[in-house]
Each structure stands twice: as C-alpha cells, then as structure tokens.
Scaffold this motif. Structure first.
Motif, PDB file in Angstrom:
ATOM      1  N   TYR A   1      15.645 -10.220  13.417  1.00  0.00           N
ATOM      2  CA  TYR A   1      14.991 -10.434  14.691  1.00  0.00           C
ATOM      3  C   TYR A   1      14.429 -11.857  14.703  1.00  0.00           C
TER       4      TYR A   1
ATOM      5  N   ARG B   1      14.436   3.019  21.568  1.00  0.00           N
ATOM      6  CA  ARG B   1      15.868   2.982  21.255  1.00  0.00           C
ATOM      7  C   ARG B   1      16.516   4.289  21.676  1.00  0.00           C
TER       8      ARG B   1
ATOM      9  N   PHE C   1      11.895   1.857  10.923  1.00  0.00           N
ATOM     10  CA  PHE C   1      12.293   0.463  10.799  1.00  0.00           C
ATOM     11  C   PHE C   1      11.159  -0.288  10.104  1.00  0.00           C
TER      12      PHE C   1
ATOM     13  N   LYS D   1      16.359  -0.239   8.281  1.00  0.00           N
ATOM     14  CA  LYS D   1      16.175   1.111   8.811  1.00  0.00           C
ATOM     15  C   LYS D   1      16.333   2.111   7.669  1.00  0.00           C
TER      16      LYS D   1
ATOM     17  N   LEU E   1      16.259  -8.911  18.902  1.00  0.00           N
ATOM     18  CA  LEU E   1      17.329  -8.717  17.940  1.00  0.00           C
ATOM     19  C   LEU E   1      18.383  -9.817  18.076  1.00  0.00           C
TER      20      LEU E   1
ATOM     21  N   PHE F   1      12.003  -4.294  21.946  1.00  0.00           N
ATOM     22  CA  PHE F   1      10.553  -4.425  22.014  1.00  0.00           C
ATOM     23  C   PHE F   1      10.081  -4.796  23.411  1.00  0.00           C
ATOM     24  N   GLY F   2       8.879  -4.335  23.732  1.00  0.00           N
ATOM     25  CA  GLY F   2       8.176  -4.836  24.893  1.00  0.00           C
ATOM     26  C   GLY F   2       7.490  -6.150  24.554  1.00  0.00           C
TER      27      GLY F   2
ATOM     28  N   ARG G   1      13.593   7.643  21.997  1.00  0.00           N
ATOM     29  CA  ARG G   1      12.759   7.353  20.827  1.00  0.00           C
ATOM     30  C   ARG G   1      11.859   6.162  21.132  1.00  0.00           C
TER      31      ARG G   1
ATOM     32  N   SER H   1       7.467 -11.344  21.684  1.00  0.00           N
ATOM     33  CA  SER H   1       7.839 -10.179  20.899  1.00  0.00           C
ATOM     34  C   SER H   1       9.183 -10.422  20.201  1.00  0.00           C
ATOM     35  N   PRO H   2       9.468  -9.650  19.162  1.00  0.00           N
ATOM     36  CA  PRO H   2      10.736  -9.835  18.444  1.00  0.00           C
ATOM     37  C   PRO H   2      11.945  -9.484  19.317  1.00  0.00           C
TER      38      PRO H   2
ATOM     39  N   TYR I   1       8.451   3.792  19.640  1.00  0.00           N
ATOM     40  CA  TYR I   1       7.686   3.380  18.467  1.00  0.00           C
ATOM     41  C   TYR I   1       6.509   2.505  18.884  1.00  0.00           C
TER      42      TYR I   1
ATOM     43  N   ALA J   1      22.137   2.895  19.178  1.00  0.00           N
ATOM     44  CA  ALA J   1      21.250   3.849  18.501  1.00  0.00           C
ATOM     45  C   ALA J   1      20.359   3.196  17.472  1.00  0.00           C
ATOM     46  N   ASN J   2      20.817   2.127  16.856  1.00  0.00           N
ATOM     47  CA  ASN J   2      20.012   1.490  15.820  1.00  0.00           C
ATOM     48  C   ASN J   2      19.253   0.279  16.334  1.00  0.00           C
ATOM     49  N   VAL J   3      19.345   0.020  17.599  1.00  0.00           N
ATOM     50  CA  VAL J   3      18.764  -1.200  18.132  1.00  0.00           C
ATOM     51  C   VAL J   3      17.396  -0.918  18.731  1.00  0.00           C
ATOM     52  N   LEU J   4      16.373  -1.495  18.129  1.00  0.00           N
ATOM     53  CA  LEU J   4      15.023  -1.420  18.677  1.00  0.00           C
ATOM     54  C   LEU J   4      14.842  -2.517  19.700  1.00  0.00           C
TER      55      LEU J   4
ATOM     56  N   TYR K   1      25.761  -3.596   8.775  1.00  0.00           N
ATOM     57  CA  TYR K   1      25.726  -2.257   8.191  1.00  0.00           C
ATOM     58  C   TYR K   1      26.575  -2.134   6.926  1.00  0.00           C
TER      59      TYR K   1
ATOM     60  N   PHE L   1      18.769  -5.653   9.925  1.00  0.00           N
ATOM     61  CA  PHE L   1      18.643  -6.382  11.174  1.00  0.00           C
ATOM     62  C   PHE L   1      17.909  -7.697  10.954  1.00  0.00           C
TER      63      PHE L   1
END
Lengths: 109, 116
Positions: free
Chosen positions: A36, B95, A97, A92, A46, B107-108, B31, A43-44, B33, B102-105, A51, A34
């Motif tokens: 970002y 996520r 991550f 990931k 995306l 953020f706040g 999920r 904040s970061p 983090y 599913a793979n995308v985080l 993949y 990824f």
C-alpha cells in the motif's frame, strides 16, 4: 515477534533511479501479500498484491515474493517525485490483514 | 459507488468526553474493518465485522471502545471517556468476501481524533 517487519527508512533516491523496499513476515502460513502507498495525511491505497513466489510486474512497480525466506519486496523503476510517500507492506493471515510500520520514500528531483 | 466514507474527518475533544465515528463501506462489501494509526506507525487492527457480526476484536480494544454494525451496512466506533493516548487516525476499510476483490482492502479517508 511482529507479523510484518519493515525498515522504516527514510529512503531517498534520485529521480529516475530504482527504489527498493523490503519486508519480512513471520507466519509461514501467509498466502496473500500487499503493498500500500500512503501519502502524508491520507489513507493507504493498494498498489500491488502478490500471492505466489516470483515477480509480479505492473507498470513501473514490481513485487517480489520469496515464501521460503518469508520475504516480500517492491521495486519502483524510474522513480518520480510523485512516488514520495510511505509504503506499507501487509500480509493476510486468515481474515486478518497485518501491516508493517511503513518505509518512507523520498524521490529527489 | 463512492468508496468507503468516514465521518467526521476530524474531531477535537476534551479528555473524558465520548466520541463516535461512522463508516459507510462500499455497498456490496460484507466485511468491514476498523484500524487505528498513529504517526510513524502502520495501521493497527481494532475490530472486524462480517455483515452485522463482530467476529474479532484486538486486545488493543479496551472496554472504553465499542463498535457496531447493526444492519450489516454502516458501522460506528465509539470511544468513551477519551484519553490523550486515544489521539490517532481511525481508519475504516471494507472488502468483498468473494471474487477478484476478495483480498483487497479499500480504506476510507479516516477520522482524525485529537484529545486535549
């Protein structure tokens, strides 16, 4: 050895040029990668995910992945001053991550 | 869906005090983090929840740090007996477990802690 390594820069490019950002990772089992963008004090967010080996294009952004060399890159075409930010590479591994330290990009008008 | 919310956005405290941060993830994300970020560094993993279960903790998370997600929705991160080295941005991300995201985080906005 860190999971993700990035050149912290700073990288400066003139407006309209191509900015090239690079990242290497250590775990050959990594499957998801990824990029970002993080503006100062924010904040970061995306901007790209990749993949499989090869290139993935999204507008002015192209992500490139080479699993044999454990290398991920991000190209920004026609760079704009609004692209000035820190770009974080993330990998990931399992449910985790891992982030690089980021590359600071400045686009000069 | 208002994204990932964090509160407070800024906290200034004196060394030795306790602080607590709250994170409300995107509602369908199971999920969650917690990361810590200092100036010039990337986000460093602290801990991770799947629903209410805390599945992983970083060695960075000393015994002064504790995190909970009691009902699998919001989460809290508490730092006891704060030290100046705890000054950082504390980022929460969430996520989905399945699907295209599913793979995308996500953020706040983060909670910035300053310990005097």
């Amino acid at each position: 050895q860190k999971e993700v390594e990035q050149n912290s820069g700073p990288l400066s490019v003139p407006e309209g040029a191509i900015a090239s950002l690079n990242c290497t990772y250590s775990d050959r089992g990594s499957q998801s990668f990824f990029w970002y963008r993080q503006y100062s004090g924010k904040s970061p967010e995306l901007i790209m995910s990749i993949y499989s080996n090869g290139d993935k294009e999204d507008g002015r952004f192209t992500a490139q992945l080479n699993k044999a060399s454990q290398y991920v890159s991000l190209l920004i075409r026609d760079s704009q001053p609004s692209d000035s930010a820190t770009y974080l590479c993330a990998v990931k591994i399992g449910n985790q991550f891992y982030f690089g330290t980021g590359t600071s990009l400045t686009v000069i008008p | 869906d208002t994204g990932v919310s964090q509160d407070p956005r800024h906290k200034i405290t004196k060394r030795g005090q306790n602080v607590t941060f709250r994170c409300d993830p995107i509602s369908e994300h199971n999920r969650l983090y917690w990361y810590r970020q200092t100036l010039g560094q990337g986000p460093e993993f602290l801990t991770y929840f799947q629903n209410e279960a805390q599945l992983e903790k970083s060695r960075l998370l000393s015994d002064r740090f504790s995190a909970e997600r009691p009902k699998g929705s919001f989460s809290t991160l508490e730092i006891q007996r704060t030290e100046q080295g705890d000054s950082a941005m504390y980022l929460c991300a969430s996520r989905n477990e399945e699907g295209t995201g599913a793979n995308v985080l996500t953020f706040g906005a983060g909670s910035r802690l300053t310990v005097l």
